[in-house]
Design an enzyme around this catalytic site. Structure first.
Site, mmCIF file in Angstrom:
data_model
loop_
_atom_site.group_PDB
_atom_site.id
_atom_site.type_symbol
_atom_site.label_atom_id
_atom_site.label_comp_id
_atom_site.label_asym_id
_atom_site.label_seq_id
_atom_site.Cartn_x
_atom_site.Cartn_y
_atom_site.Cartn_z
ATOM 1 N N SER A 110 0.534 -0.981 0.547
ATOM 2 C CA SER A 110 -0.094 0.225 0.533
ATOM 3 C C SER A 110 0.939 1.363 -0.121
ATOM 4 C CB SER A 110 -1.341 -0.174 1.305
ATOM 5 O OG SER A 110 -0.024 0.316 2.417
ATOM 6 N N LYS A 111 0.189 2.209 -0.227
ATOM 7 C CA LYS A 111 1.370 3.489 0.331
ATOM 8 C C LYS A 111 1.186 3.869 0.403
ATOM 9 C CE LYS A 111 -1.681 4.827 -4.686
ATOM 10 N NZ LYS A 111 -3.124 5.277 -4.923
#
Length: 293
Positions: A243-244
């Site tokens: 994920s970011k």
């Protein structure tokens, strides 16, 4: 009914390997059905949006041959649409103000759910503290939907039949946040309805949001879309999903076919031989149609 799919990334950073798996599956499912594939920028959570990330995402998709249909929609420009849906629910007595803090919600949920499994993403169900009125001296911080009792059942095209007692597992969920922003759950349901989306293909991390979105859609007079939740890509070092927030690296676009093949294999297919993204996608579309259509 004409198939309408969509890819709806949040512009909190560039696409990474995990988000490409969802984008590729969504794209192939739409194309295999002879349908439309829309792009929606889900920037309703303004504090998490990174300036320019939306354009970076669009450039990444185009570099990989994932071309969308029609105009791009930005949620940040749709405040009036969300307000209209909110007002409709409020006029029917389906929304109430909540004055609870996050700590109070967590403490009440922990007391309520002793010995009961909670959602996999550690979300705590709301105990309904303010459902029958705000406690004395409290003002509304957020606004919640009155979730009806009952089991929500839906068929996930990848995972099979799913069931959730939304009132018990989630409780009355937020539609407008304490900071005044619209909640993701309201925005995504309203937008899918407005765009006539028939099929949602996305990552399995959003599976637990599906039942409540279906409940809300019907309360707004909308038909919930069919759903398919595809596998997540996990970080081999931590075991957490890419994920970011976990600083997953941006996609490598120097070898687009290699990058596409990696996402393709994560979806359970064998690698394809192709010289360009366009030829890769044509072959992938045919293989996807043979398995899923």
């Amino acid at each position: 009914m004409t198939y309408v799919g969509r890819f709806a990334p949040s512009p909190s950073g560039p696409l990474h390997a995990g988000s490409l798996v969802a984008a590729l599956a969504s794209y192939l499912d739409a194309r295999a059905a002879g349908g439309r594939w829309l792009l929606r920028i889900e920037d309703v959570d303004k504090p998490r949006s990174v300036p320019g990330a939306d354009r970076v995402i669009m450039g990444q998709l185009e570099a990989l041959g994932l071309h969308w249909d029609g105009e791009v929609i930005w949620q940040s420009a749709r405040d009036a649409v969300y307000q209209h849906a909110f007002d409709d629910l409020a006029a029917r007595g389906l929304i109430y103000g909540c004055g609870c803090t996050r700590r109070e919600i967590a403490e009440a949920a922990d007391a309520r759910t002793q010995g009961v499994d909670i959602l996999a993403d550690s979300e705590r169900p709301y105990a309904g503290t303010c459902r029958h009125g705000l406690p004395p001296g409290r003002a509304a911080r957020a606004w919640r939907l009155r979730v009806p009792a009952g089991i929500e059942v839906f068929e996930d095209r990848w995972l099979g039949q799913q069931r959730q007692d939304v009132a018990r597992a989630v409780g009355d969920f937020v539609l407008r946040r304490a900071d005044g922003l619209w909640a993701y759950q309201l925005a995504v349901v309203v937008d899918d309805g407005a765009q006539n989306v028939t099929d949602v293909v996305r990552g399995a991390d959003l599976l637990t949001s599906t039942a409540r979105q279906h409940v809300l859609a019907r309360m707004l007079g909308l038909t919930p879309p069919r759903v398919m939740h595809v596998p997540l890509i996990l970080d081999p070092r931590t075991g957490l999903k890419l994920s970011k927030q976990n600083h997953a690296p941006a996609l490598d676009l120097t070898q687009p076919v290699v990058t596409l093949n990696q996402a393709w294999q994560a979806l359970g297919f064998t690698p394809l031989t192709a010289s360009h993204p366009e030829t890769f996608l044509r072959a992938a579309c045919a293989a996807w149609a043979a398995r899923w259509r």
